[in-house]
Write an enzyme that holds these catalytic residues in place. Structure first.
Site, PDB file in Angstrom:
ATOM      1  N   CYS A  33       4.539  -0.905  -5.224  1.00  0.00           N
ATOM      2  CA  CYS A  33       5.502   0.208  -5.240  1.00  0.00           C
ATOM      3  C   CYS A  33       6.906  -0.276  -5.599  1.00  0.00           C
ATOM      4  O   CYS A  33       7.774   0.531  -5.897  1.00  0.00           O
ATOM      5  CB  CYS A  33       5.528   0.908  -3.887  1.00  0.00           C
ATOM      6  SG  CYS A  33       6.075  -0.159  -2.547  1.00  0.00           S
ATOM      7  N   ASP A  35       9.073  -1.622  -3.611  1.00  0.00           N
ATOM      8  CA  ASP A  35      10.047  -1.512  -2.524  1.00  0.00           C
ATOM      9  C   ASP A  35      10.402  -2.894  -1.962  1.00  0.00           C
ATOM     10  O   ASP A  35       9.569  -3.795  -1.939  1.00  0.00           O
ATOM     11  CB  ASP A  35       9.498  -0.619  -1.412  1.00  0.00           C
ATOM     12  CG  ASP A  35       9.395   0.830  -1.877  1.00  0.00           C
ATOM     13  OD1 ASP A  35       9.891   1.134  -2.970  1.00  0.00           O
ATOM     14  OD2 ASP A  35       8.823   1.642  -1.141  1.00  0.00           O
ATOM     15  N   CYS A  58      10.879   3.649   0.089  1.00  0.00           N
ATOM     16  CA  CYS A  58      10.516   5.026   0.438  1.00  0.00           C
ATOM     17  C   CYS A  58      10.954   5.359   1.872  1.00  0.00           C
ATOM     18  O   CYS A  58      11.379   4.483   2.625  1.00  0.00           O
ATOM     19  CB  CYS A  58       9.007   5.186   0.313  1.00  0.00           C
ATOM     20  SG  CYS A  58       8.130   4.327   1.610  1.00  0.00           S
ATOM     21  N   CYS A 102       3.684   0.531   4.004  1.00  0.00           N
ATOM     22  CA  CYS A 102       5.124   0.477   4.289  1.00  0.00           C
ATOM     23  C   CYS A 102       5.353  -0.221   5.637  1.00  0.00           C
ATOM     24  O   CYS A 102       6.310  -0.988   5.784  1.00  0.00           O
ATOM     25  CB  CYS A 102       5.722   1.878   4.307  1.00  0.00           C
ATOM     26  SG  CYS A 102       5.148   2.919   2.957  1.00  0.00           S
TER      27      CYS A 102
HETATM   28 FE1  FES Z   1       5.967   1.140  -0.787  1.00  0.00          FE
HETATM   29 FE2  FES Z   1       6.688   2.753   1.101  1.00  0.00          FE
HETATM   30  S1  FES Z   1       5.856   3.299  -0.809  1.00  0.00           S
HETATM   31  S2  FES Z   1       6.985   0.609   1.042  1.00  0.00           S
END
Ligand code: FES
Length: 137
Positions: A33, A35, A58, A102
């Site tokens: 993702c 992040d 997110c 996450c």
């Molecule tokens: Fe990747 Fe939340 S979508 S950490």
């Protein structure tokens, strides 16, 4: 989709920011993702006196970082090492299955910071789970 606790920690995250006098810093990222989560610790006499985080990610990543920092503040390094993504999720009254990763990022960020602490103390660090290393060959 999200519990009230997740929404609360997303809308009003605790311990956001940086620590100038941090003596341990951990950063992890999720390659899927994209992040990124960074955790700063101020540890004195083996106790986490202060903790801050910066998360580029997110809502669930922000909520899990916030909860994880709350859960390790005031704890010993040994106690903080026991933190699991499941405990963070439980404290937030759960996460949707698609958002479980996450909470894994939050656990990994805490462990990366603790590993950094050990390294700075001259102790063999723990393996940093999930650290993303670029191939430099
Ligand atoms: Fe990747 Fe939340 S979508 S950490």
């Amino acid at each position: 989709m999200y519990s009230e606790k997740v929404m609360d920690h997303f809308m009003n995250p605790r311990n956001v920011g940086e620590l100038e006098n941090a003596n341990a810093i951990g950063q992890v990222g999720n390659p899927t993702c994209g992040d990124i989560m960074k955790i700063y610790l101020d540890i004195k006499d083996d106790v986490i006196e202060d903790v801050k985080f910066k998360t580029f990610g997110c809502g669930a990543a922000i909520a899990t970082s916030s909860m994880a920092t709350e859960m390790i503040k005031g704890k010993t390094v040994e106690e903080a090492l026991q933190l699991t993504n499941k405990a963070v999720m439980n404290a937030l009254d759960g996460l949707p299955p698609i958002k479980v990763h996450c909470s894994v990022l939050a656990e990994q960020a805490v462990k990366a910071a603790l590993s950094d602490y050990y390294t700075r103390q001259g102790i063999d660090p723990l393996p940093i789970v999930g650290e993303i290393k670029e191939d430099v060959h």
